[in-house]
Each structure stands twice: as C-alpha cells, then as structure tokens.
Design a protein around this motif. Structure first.
Motif, mmCIF file in Angstrom:
data_model
loop_
_atom_site.group_PDB
_atom_site.id
_atom_site.type_symbol
_atom_site.label_atom_id
_atom_site.label_comp_id
_atom_site.label_asym_id
_atom_site.label_seq_id
_atom_site.Cartn_x
_atom_site.Cartn_y
_atom_site.Cartn_z
ATOM 1 N N VAL A 228 -12.063 5.412 -6.463
ATOM 2 C CA VAL A 228 -11.231 5.414 -4.728
ATOM 3 C C VAL A 228 -11.223 4.358 -4.484
ATOM 4 C CG1 VAL A 228 -11.884 8.298 -4.028
ATOM 5 C CG2 VAL A 228 -13.110 6.138 -3.373
ATOM 6 N N ILE A 229 -10.305 4.211 -3.041
ATOM 7 C CA ILE A 229 -9.621 2.768 -2.607
ATOM 8 C C ILE A 229 -10.712 2.939 -1.395
ATOM 9 C CG2 ILE A 229 -8.359 1.619 -1.008
ATOM 10 C CD1 ILE A 229 -7.379 1.875 -4.261
ATOM 11 N N VAL A 230 -11.234 1.542 -1.294
ATOM 12 C CA VAL A 230 -12.109 1.804 -0.424
ATOM 13 C C VAL A 230 -12.021 0.596 0.605
ATOM 14 C CG1 VAL A 230 -14.907 0.443 0.398
ATOM 15 C CG2 VAL A 230 -14.531 1.915 -1.853
ATOM 16 N N ALA A 231 -11.231 0.153 0.540
ATOM 17 C CA ALA A 231 -10.292 -0.896 1.793
ATOM 18 C C ALA A 231 -8.886 -1.449 1.352
ATOM 19 C CB ALA A 231 -10.738 -1.732 2.459
ATOM 20 N N ALA A 232 -8.018 -1.844 1.857
ATOM 21 C CA ALA A 232 -7.200 -2.667 2.020
ATOM 22 C C ALA A 232 -6.828 -3.916 2.930
ATOM 23 C CB ALA A 232 -5.164 -2.181 1.617
ATOM 24 N N GLY A 233 -6.798 -5.087 2.575
ATOM 25 C CA GLY A 233 -6.749 -5.626 4.130
ATOM 26 C C GLY A 233 -6.288 -7.734 3.324
ATOM 27 N N GLY A 234 -6.951 -8.127 4.069
ATOM 28 C CA GLY A 234 -6.974 -9.796 4.071
ATOM 29 C C GLY A 234 -8.008 -10.069 2.855
ATOM 30 N N LYS B 200 -3.220 10.533 -3.508
ATOM 31 C CA LYS B 200 -2.495 10.417 -4.954
ATOM 32 C C LYS B 200 -1.419 9.313 -3.746
ATOM 33 C CE LYS B 200 -2.482 12.118 -8.611
ATOM 34 N NZ LYS B 200 -2.279 12.832 -9.431
ATOM 35 N N GLY B 201 -0.800 7.825 -4.553
ATOM 36 C CA GLY B 201 0.226 7.897 -4.231
ATOM 37 C C GLY B 201 0.577 6.649 -3.258
ATOM 38 N N LYS B 202 -0.453 5.932 -2.802
ATOM 39 C CA LYS B 202 -0.806 4.646 -2.080
ATOM 40 C C LYS B 202 -2.357 4.189 -1.614
ATOM 41 C CE LYS B 202 1.267 7.344 1.858
ATOM 42 N NZ LYS B 202 1.604 7.956 3.577
ATOM 43 N N LEU B 203 -2.393 3.312 -1.533
ATOM 44 C CA LEU B 203 -3.190 2.346 -1.613
ATOM 45 C C LEU B 203 -4.473 2.096 0.197
ATOM 46 C CD1 LEU B 203 -2.239 -0.431 -4.350
ATOM 47 C CD2 LEU B 203 -3.107 1.912 -4.310
ATOM 48 N N VAL B 204 -4.409 3.329 0.321
ATOM 49 C CA VAL B 204 -5.929 3.572 1.441
ATOM 50 C C VAL B 204 -6.924 4.375 1.169
ATOM 51 C CG1 VAL B 204 -3.455 3.033 3.086
ATOM 52 C CG2 VAL B 204 -4.064 5.502 1.745
ATOM 53 N N LYS B 205 -8.206 4.201 2.244
ATOM 54 C CA LYS B 205 -9.151 4.396 2.227
ATOM 55 C C LYS B 205 -9.031 5.589 1.640
ATOM 56 C CE LYS B 205 -13.385 4.636 4.594
ATOM 57 N NZ LYS B 205 -14.490 4.081 5.947
ATOM 58 N N LEU C 50 -5.062 -12.053 -8.456
ATOM 59 C CA LEU C 50 -4.266 -11.590 -8.776
ATOM 60 C C LEU C 50 -3.081 -12.838 -8.676
ATOM 61 C CD1 LEU C 50 -3.948 -8.285 -6.528
ATOM 62 C CD2 LEU C 50 -4.147 -8.596 -9.076
ATOM 63 N N GLY C 51 -3.589 -13.907 -8.725
ATOM 64 C CA GLY C 51 -2.677 -14.955 -8.370
ATOM 65 C C GLY C 51 -0.956 -14.859 -8.550
ATOM 66 N N GLY C 52 -0.954 -13.907 -6.985
ATOM 67 C CA GLY C 52 0.380 -13.698 -6.325
ATOM 68 C C GLY C 52 0.773 -12.819 -6.317
ATOM 69 N N LYS C 53 0.692 -12.083 -7.360
ATOM 70 C CA LYS C 53 1.260 -10.551 -8.458
ATOM 71 C C LYS C 53 1.280 -9.201 -7.603
ATOM 72 C CE LYS C 53 0.314 -12.371 -12.739
ATOM 73 N NZ LYS C 53 0.112 -13.873 -12.796
ATOM 74 N N LEU C 54 2.247 -8.505 -7.662
ATOM 75 C CA LEU C 54 2.290 -7.747 -7.124
ATOM 76 C C LEU C 54 1.443 -6.321 -7.527
ATOM 77 C CD1 LEU C 54 3.892 -5.579 -4.928
ATOM 78 C CD2 LEU C 54 5.365 -5.224 -6.956
ATOM 79 N N VAL C 55 0.356 -5.931 -6.715
ATOM 80 C CA VAL C 55 0.285 -4.797 -7.071
ATOM 81 C C VAL C 55 0.199 -3.590 -5.773
ATOM 82 C CG1 VAL C 55 -2.587 -3.163 -6.446
ATOM 83 C CG2 VAL C 55 -1.960 -6.120 -6.895
ATOM 84 N N ILE C 56 0.636 -1.736 -6.856
ATOM 85 C CA ILE C 56 1.440 -1.133 -6.314
ATOM 86 C C ILE C 56 -0.051 -0.174 -6.567
ATOM 87 C CG2 ILE C 56 3.854 -1.601 -5.551
ATOM 88 C CD1 ILE C 56 5.079 -0.698 -8.158
ATOM 89 N N PRO C 57 1.007 1.369 -5.811
ATOM 90 C CA PRO C 57 -0.438 2.465 -6.425
ATOM 91 C C PRO C 57 1.041 2.643 -8.237
ATOM 92 C CG PRO C 57 0.966 2.965 -4.354
ATOM 93 C CD PRO C 57 0.850 1.538 -5.083
ATOM 94 N N GLY C 58 -0.517 3.117 -8.499
ATOM 95 C CA GLY C 58 0.172 3.421 -9.885
ATOM 96 C C GLY C 58 1.529 4.463 -10.008
ATOM 97 N N THR D 158 0.517 -1.367 -0.197
ATOM 98 C CA THR D 158 -0.014 -0.040 -0.142
ATOM 99 C C THR D 158 1.419 1.517 -0.279
ATOM 100 O OG1 THR D 158 -0.370 -0.457 2.157
ATOM 101 C CG2 THR D 158 -1.702 -1.358 1.268
ATOM 102 N N MET D 159 1.892 1.597 0.076
ATOM 103 C CA MET D 159 3.134 2.192 0.462
ATOM 104 C C MET D 159 2.841 3.376 1.788
ATOM 105 S SD MET D 159 5.137 1.140 -1.863
ATOM 106 C CE MET D 159 6.439 2.282 -1.088
ATOM 107 N N GLN D 160 1.594 2.547 2.455
ATOM 108 C CA GLN D 160 1.603 3.311 3.836
ATOM 109 C C GLN D 160 2.973 2.459 4.779
ATOM 110 O OE1 GLN D 160 0.216 4.822 4.716
ATOM 111 N NE2 GLN D 160 -0.894 5.748 6.524
ATOM 112 N N GLY D 161 4.238 3.394 4.544
ATOM 113 C CA GLY D 161 5.039 2.452 5.851
ATOM 114 C C GLY D 161 5.576 1.040 4.807
ATOM 115 N N GLU D 162 6.034 -0.083 5.463
ATOM 116 C CA GLU D 162 5.960 -1.017 5.247
ATOM 117 C C GLU D 162 4.859 -2.096 4.378
ATOM 118 O OE1 GLU D 162 8.847 -1.675 4.408
ATOM 119 O OE2 GLU D 162 10.288 0.074 4.706
#
Length: 534
Positions: A28-34, A484-489, A51-59, A12-16
């Motif tokens: 917009v992002i609504v939630a990120a989690g399990g 912009k730049g993070k995958l957070v709510k 995603l089959g184990g692939k990586l997702v990061i902010p654009g 998410t680029m919110q810290g680690e």
C-alpha cells in the motif's frame, strides 16, 4: 519501507495534486510528497528508484476487455489489417502452408470497411483457401464470422439448422451474434486456460495495466474459468488484479450461477467475481447494433436485439432481486432504450436493496440526449472505449445518419451530467494499450490525427478526466474506489511510470508515450531498460 520512487512527476489523482515522490510498504501507499520528505522514510531494505523526471500515475484499470479471447486471438490466424478479400485468402493459404499439421484454422480481425469495395468475405472465397480444413474467420468485433463449406459440414450445419439466436446465411457462410454458438469447438480445459491467461496478463503489465474487468465466460464452462483464475491467483501467477464480468445469455444459466456462486472461492486480492454481463445487441461495424431507426446505409435492417424487452426485463429483475450488479452491452440506441427500461423497472421494484447496486452500460455509443439523461437519473456506470473513435468516426454518420451521430460518443456530456465513466479497450476488438485510448479521448481524432479539429470536439475529455476515468472511475465499477485508483496513503500501491508527462505535452504526442515501469502491490512487475536507476 519496500519501495520509494523519487525525482519524478507524481500525479496522485487526488484532485490536481502533483508531488515528486511516493513511498510504498506491504502493498500500500505510505506517503506521497516531496523528495526530501519521502527519502527520509527509506530503510536498509528499501528499493529506491530515481525517476529522472518521468511521470507516475495510478495503474491503469481497463474497465472492459476479454483477456481469454485476447490470448486465444494471439494463437489464431491474424487477419487484422487485411486490405481485401484476396489478402484474407493469401494469409489463409500461407498459414496452412506454415502449419501443415493444422486440423482447423481459426482467424481473427478482418474488417470489410477496410476493403475498397466494403464487401463481406464469403464461404465461396474461403473455399479457395481450403475445402479440407474447417475455417472460421471472425470479424474484428467478434459479432460476426465467415466460414467455409468444410466448417458447415464439420459442425453439421444445414440450411434448415435453427440458430439459437442471431442469424446465419448458409449460402454465404456468414454468421451473426448468437448464431456463432453453432461454431463452437471443444471447450478449453483448465490447463489451457491458465497458460493463455498467463501469456495475456504478461502482455498487459507491459502497457501499465494493473487491474482489469474481463468478460471471459463462453470458451469453457464458467466454473473452469473461475477455477483457472483462482488457482493462478493462489500461486502468485496472476500479475493483474481481475474483476470478472460474468457473461450469460440465458436466464436459466444466470439462475444456476446465482445458486452456485457461493460455492466458489473466487474472492482474493487478485481475482473477484463481478457483474453479470449481458449482450443486448451487436456491433456497429457488422450492422448488428440495434438501432431505433433503420441503418442509413442499409435500410433493410435496424440490427439485432439479442433479447426481447420481456426477456431483458426478467433478467435484470433477477439481478436486482439477488443484489447483483449487471453490465449490459449496448451499442445501438435501440438496445440502450431497452436496457434503460429494464433497469428502471427493476430499480423501482427493489428500491430497498441493501448496498446500492452499480449497474452499467458497456459501450454506450449511439445515443440521444434523453437517453443519456435517463442513464444519469438511474445512476448507471458508462463503460466507454474512446479508442473506438479511431475506426467509428469514419463510419458512424454513414451507419446511423448525421443527426443521431451528433448525439453519440458523448463522453463529455456524460461526465458533465455526473455519470461515472470508466475507460477500457474491449480488447481484442482494439489493443489494450491505454495511451492511444487516452489520446482518442482527448483529441477526438483517429490515430492518424484525423479529422482536423477532432470529431465533435466539444465531447473531448481533458487528460486529467481521461486518466481519472481510467483509474478511479474504473475502480468505482468494482466497488473499490476507496482503495484503488489514487496514490494516497492507504491505497493499493499499483502504479505506472510513463516516459512523458502526458498532462503537459502536446496532446498529439500522447499516443507516442511509453510505459517504462509497472508496479503492482508495491512490486515492480515490469521495467523496460530505460535508465530508471534504483
């Protein structure tokens, strides 16, 4: 809920923070989690992607490139990778044979440092291609060009023609910096601009670029460029969010721009006007970057300063007074010192400007420790292009000497000082593909894996730092780091899916990773046929 991505590695680029799923709705992002938590949010209309184990990061957000120039370069004779002047001649002749209706030939991409003898091409050699058609062949940096005799005649350039700045050599047909303005063909019209922008941005989303800060003024009147972007954005035909770096080289034009900028309806989620962009000097490869000392491999020059100190002071004073950010191209340490002096004086004169301005230095290549510390003390942005190391590590010490080279390209030092770094490509000088750019930032090597151990390895960024600078760091330049730049709510649902987890693989493999999907505003705008299953 419009979109859910699950069964992946979501950074998410919110810290680690690392999670496995992310949900987006209404852009917009609504939630990120399990997976279980996020999948519970799906509805009958949700597009669910495994995603089959692939990586997702902010654009990715390219903090400095030239989209219109890139699109134009695709329509020019491609001179990238030319290995000799004879190669240039051969490519030019072939192009004319394949385009019998051409009335002129524009070329882009030659680099004399790729030739065995490092000799610049000349008018005489381009005359071997054609003496009937005007030929204008730009060096890969865009700060230098060579023309043939017919071009000089076409543009009515004589030995005594005064350049508007920079310099040119009529005998050899070589033009530098502002003298390139003498070679202007008729300006593009709005229809042409829109077609070029659509083609260019379609290429960008394939590389995971969801936002870009583009310097486009110069190929047409800036109002036409603004209108072209605005019309595309209004019709939903601009897939990338653009923050315009408004290039000018005369204070009178900047003044007129400030007077009229309120008349433009340029602000939208996909197109906004950004900083005034200035060129303080040229390029290292063309020896037009302005140094504090003579070039080590040509003691006759220190490069070219595009402004006097007084002129630059006046321009930055105006920007500060009007409350408008400035982004100043500085490759040489001499240009950097001039820019810092201008910015320091302007900040002192208008210390009470309402919202704190976010001035920045574009490239920030050749430097010393006191200059970098001054850059931090003025709270400036550093717009950097690690991909430049692919070429520059082979010439930097030759151009500026060992001592100055050792304090240059100091990305980690800047970051440790607390300077906001924003990564970009300067395309078409280099390709806009972010993954090779991140590879260079992390390994400090060229794309062939040299030198062993890396160039000034202590200045390497971690993968997390590089990705942060390519996302949140770049968003800071446009005053958008809170959306912009993070995958957070609450943040914009701009994301990229990559086939490899670049945070954990061998850094040497980062450049070989591939973008599999690009998502902007919660919509999938690019998807490679890669097994990602909705």
């Amino acid at each position: 809920m419009n979109l859910i991505l699950f069964n992946g590695i979501v950074r998410t680029m919110q810290g680690e923070e690392v999670v496995s799923a992310v949900a987006a709705d209404k852009g917009v992002i609504v939630a990120a989690g399990g997976d279980e938590e996020i999948l519970a949010l799906r509805t009958g209309i949700t597009n669910v992607v495994d995603l089959g184990g692939k990586l997702v990061i902010p654009g990715f957000n390219d903090s400095h490139l030239h989209i219109l120039n890139y699109g134009l370069s695709k329509r020019m004779l491609d001179l990238n990778g030319s290995e000799s002047i004879m190669d240039i001649i051969s490519r030019g002749r072939n192009y004319i044979n394949m385009n019998p209706g051409a009335k002129a030939v524009l070329g882009w991409g030659w680099n004399q440092d790729s030739f065995a003898d490092h000799t610049l091409p000349s008018k005489q050699e381009l005359d071997k291609i054609s003496r009937k058609l005007p030929l204008v062949f730009y060096r890969v940096c865009g700060h230098c060009a060579v023309v043939n005799s017919q071009a000089l005649e076409f543009f009515s350039i004589s030995k005594n023609t005064p350049p508007p700045g920079g310099s040119f050599d009529w005998e050899t047909g070589i033009f530098y910096e502002a003298a390139l303005d003498l070679l202007k063909f008729p300006a593009l019209d709005i229809l042409e601009i829109k077609e070029i922008l659509k083609e260019a941005t379609a290429d960008m989303v394939k590389k995971g670029i969801t936002s870009a800060q583009s310097d486009d003024f110069g190929f047409a009147h800036y109002q036409d460029i603004i209108n072209a972007y605005t019309e595309l954005a209004g019709k939903g035909e601009l897939p990338v969010r653009i923050y315009q770096q408004c290039f000018f080289d005369k204070i009178a034009d900047i003044g007129k721009f400030f007077q009229s900028v309120g008349d433009f309806t340029a602000s939208s989620p996909y197109y906004e006007l950004g900083p005034v962009k200035l060129l303080a000097d040229g390029s290292l490869g063309a020896r037009t970057a302005f140094l504090s000392i003579p070039y080590s491999d040509d003691s006759s020059t220190k490069g070219i300063a595009c402004f006097t100190q007084e002129e630059l002071n006046e321009i930055i004073f105006l920007c500060q007074m009007k409350g408008h950010d400035a982004a100043i191209h500085c490759i040489g340490d001499g240009a950097l010192a001039m820019a810092l002096e201008s910015l320091e004086k302007a900040q002192a004169a208008f210390a009470d400007v309402g919202e704190k301005l976010r001035h920045g230095i574009v490239h920030c290549q050749i430097s010393d420790k006191p200059l970098l510390e001054k850059l931090k003390s003025l709270d400036l942005i550093a717009y950097i292009q690690p991909i430049f190391l692919d070429y520059d590590i082979h010439i930097a010490e030759k151009r500026v000497g060992r001592e100055l080279a050792q304090t240059s390209y100091n990305f980690k030092t800047l970051l440790d000082l607390g300077v906001n770094l924003a990564l970009g490509s300067d395309c078409p000088v280099e390709p806009f593909d972010p993954l090779p750019n991140i590879y260079c930032a992390v390994t400090r090597k060229d794309l062939q894996g040299l030198p062993e151990g890396g160039f000034q390895a202590k200045e390497a960024l971690s993968v997390h730092e590089a990705v942060y600078c390519y996302t949140t760091g770049s968003a800071y330049c446009s005053h958008q780091e809170n959306i912009k730049g993070k995958l957070v709510k609450g943040f914009l649902a701009d994301m990229v899916v990559i086939d490899k987890d670049i945070f954990s693989i061998d850094p040497e493999e980062i450049k070989n990773a591939c973008v599999k999907m690009t998502i902007i505003n919660g919509n999938i705008v690019y998807a490679e046929n890669s097994g990602l299953s909705p």
